[in-house]
Design a protein around this motif. Sequence first.
Motif, short mmCIF file in Angstrom:
data_model
loop_
_atom_site.label_atom_id
_atom_site.label_comp_id
_atom_site.label_asym_id
_atom_site.label_seq_id
_atom_site.Cartn_x
_atom_site.Cartn_y
_atom_site.Cartn_z
N GLU A 1 -18.55 84.21 35.52
CA GLU A 1 -18.00 83.98 36.87
C GLU A 1 -16.73 83.13 36.81
O GLU A 1 -15.78 83.36 37.55
N GLU A 2 -16.72 82.14 35.91
CA GLU A 2 -15.51 81.34 35.74
C GLU A 2 -14.36 82.19 35.20
O GLU A 2 -13.23 82.10 35.68
N LEU A 3 -14.64 83.03 34.22
CA LEU A 3 -13.60 83.90 33.67
C LEU A 3 -13.02 84.81 34.74
O LEU A 3 -11.80 85.01 34.82
N GLU A 4 -13.90 85.34 35.58
CA GLU A 4 -13.43 86.21 36.66
C GLU A 4 -12.53 85.45 37.63
O GLU A 4 -11.49 85.95 38.06
N LYS A 5 -12.90 84.21 37.95
CA LYS A 5 -12.07 83.37 38.83
C LYS A 5 -10.69 83.13 38.25
O LYS A 5 -9.69 83.09 38.96
N TYR A 6 -10.64 82.97 36.92
CA TYR A 6 -9.38 82.65 36.27
C TYR A 6 -8.48 83.87 36.07
O TYR A 6 -7.33 83.72 35.66
N GLY A 7 -9.02 85.06 36.32
CA GLY A 7 -8.23 86.27 36.11
C GLY A 7 -8.34 86.83 34.71
O GLY A 7 -7.54 87.68 34.30
N VAL A 8 -9.34 86.36 33.96
CA VAL A 8 -9.61 86.91 32.62
C VAL A 8 -10.48 88.16 32.81
O VAL A 8 -11.53 88.10 33.45
N LYS A 9 -10.05 89.28 32.26
CA LYS A 9 -10.74 90.55 32.49
C LYS A 9 -11.95 90.71 31.57
O LYS A 9 -11.97 90.18 30.46
N PRO A 10 -12.97 91.45 32.02
CA PRO A 10 -14.16 91.68 31.17
C PRO A 10 -13.82 92.55 29.96
O PRO A 10 -13.01 93.46 30.05
N PHE A 11 -14.47 92.25 28.84
CA PHE A 11 -14.24 93.03 27.62
C PHE A 11 -15.55 93.26 26.86
O PHE A 11 -15.57 93.44 25.66
N GLY A 12 -16.66 93.24 27.61
CA GLY A 12 -17.96 93.49 26.99
C GLY A 12 -18.36 94.95 27.15
O GLY A 12 -17.52 95.85 27.21
N ASP A 13 -19.65 95.18 27.26
CA ASP A 13 -20.17 96.55 27.36
C ASP A 13 -20.01 97.09 28.79
O ASP A 13 -20.27 96.38 29.76
N ASN A 14 -19.63 98.35 28.88
CA ASN A 14 -19.61 99.08 30.16
C ASN A 14 -18.88 98.35 31.27
O ASN A 14 -19.34 98.28 32.42
N GLY A 15 -17.73 97.77 30.94
CA GLY A 15 -16.90 97.12 31.95
C GLY A 15 -17.41 95.76 32.39
O GLY A 15 -16.95 95.23 33.40
N THR A 16 -18.36 95.18 31.66
CA THR A 16 -18.88 93.85 31.98
C THR A 16 -18.32 92.82 31.00
O THR A 16 -17.62 93.16 30.05
N TYR A 17 -18.67 91.57 31.23
CA TYR A 17 -18.30 90.51 30.30
C TYR A 17 -19.32 90.36 29.16
O TYR A 17 -19.11 89.57 28.25
N PHE A 18 -20.41 91.13 29.21
CA PHE A 18 -21.54 90.87 28.31
C PHE A 18 -21.67 91.90 27.20
O PHE A 18 -21.51 93.11 27.42
N GLN A 19 -21.99 91.40 26.01
CA GLN A 19 -22.43 92.25 24.92
C GLN A 19 -23.90 91.92 24.68
O GLN A 19 -24.25 90.90 24.08
#
Length: 513
Positions: free
Chosen positions: A66-84
């Motif tokens: 959620e912090e990364l999203e606030k900062y404008g850092v884009k997701p780079f995990g699985d299926n368009g999420t931040y998570f692997q």
Amino acid sequence: MKTQIKINSFLIFFISAQLIFSQKEIVNTNSYTYVKSNLEFLASDELEGREFGSRGEKLASLFISEELEKYGVKPFGDNGTYFQNFNIVVESFEEGANLAFQFEDSSKIIYENGTDIIFFSRSLPSEKSANKIFNIVFVGYGIESEEDNYNSYKDVDVNGKVILYLVGTPKKDGKEILSESSVRKFKRSNAKSKIAKEKGAVAMISIADDELLSYWEFIRQMGKSKNFFLEQEIISEDQKDIPSLVLNENAAKSILVNEKYNFEFLKNNLENPITFELNAKVKLNYKVSSETKIARNVIGIIEGNNPKLQNEFVAIGAHYDHEGIKGNQVYNGADDNGSGTVTILETARKLAQSKNNERPVLIIFHTGEEKGLKGAEYLTSHNNFIDKIISYINIDMVGRESEDSIYCIGASKLSKELGNLVEEANENSSKFYLNYKFDDPNDPNRFYYRSDHIHYAEKGIPIAFFYDYMNEDYHKPTDDVEKINFVKIVKMVNLLENLTNRISNLDHKFKID
């Protein structure tokens, strides 16, 4: 003379004022507010110590994303999420594991795991030897070395039996009698275990020496702890080790009291191998429980400005997991590694805000570092971008000890160019005293191999590792946010931002030495 005193006093006042102003300047920045508020949440009791695969880990990962999203850092995990996400297997001895010695007069002594005896749980054993009665054979130090013409197993058959042996190596007048290489080899219990298993022993019981007894409380906790494995690490029952236990002096004296040799004799008179079969028998009562859980790394990306460099990634990261809850105490891990986590978060915020990076920057938060670098091991083996990473900077514990210094490890090991860039970035930002003590290949701590960066380095990726070497509260429930120096963390953010931009904007990849 008086004039000189006045001038010196003025200089001291001027320098002190400059230092105070410089510190206040850091304190008054937005970065100080961000790292403090972020760490106060991540290191709070509500996150339950952020243990690998736990509810606290999930809460921490959601907060980070959620912090990364606030900062404008884009997701780079699985299926368009931040998570692997990945599966882990959690194994442990079930409650009630014990060791029962049965004597000739039909009497028994039962020791519960974690009392005077401890089941080693670093490698949980097969259950083939569980709940059965076995004969016991004493085999000295349990060593077989052709080089030294020393054999603890000479003229004795241990097939289908439990071996009892002494921890350590044989000595004469306090001096080692084996070669230096053998001493190094047999100080590791797995070397003795390999020999015992090859000879058909069904279990190993060791008698602790003074050094091991000094770590008894730590070993006791390990014996009651859980083991964490990646799914691909799970092996069959036939491949598992035989059970291994350790006795303290009280337990050792009890089982040897009516035997051929007593505890005091065996402890002090084993220059030469002695073997004998005990009258007592033993039963190992244990069961291993196994549970599959989901764990997750968190990955974001700050896109680069140069379209020609979009396939060259600069990676910065930290592990965000810690020790969880032990007994009724929460291990909050404010420095280890809440400090590294908030350093990466704040650096990501500033990089995303300034947009000065030519190459893309990967923002990586590993889990499972405390359980054997599992998250980094999984991430570096399961992705489609590892070959695109040109460097990885690891932050693990940077919020304690001297405000003006930090240990830097491995920066010149694969690329002296990276080492030079670290020096330049530091000189142009925080001006830490960079301590390279742990780069000494003979340093016994071997920190270069003990954090997430090693999995990147093993793939030929130049790394730098920043670390504060805090020992006072290391892996203790007292590693709390009240002891954190936030000014030092902000200084680390400034250095990391400067270094990341410099790497990102190089007109070439690092030269590998």
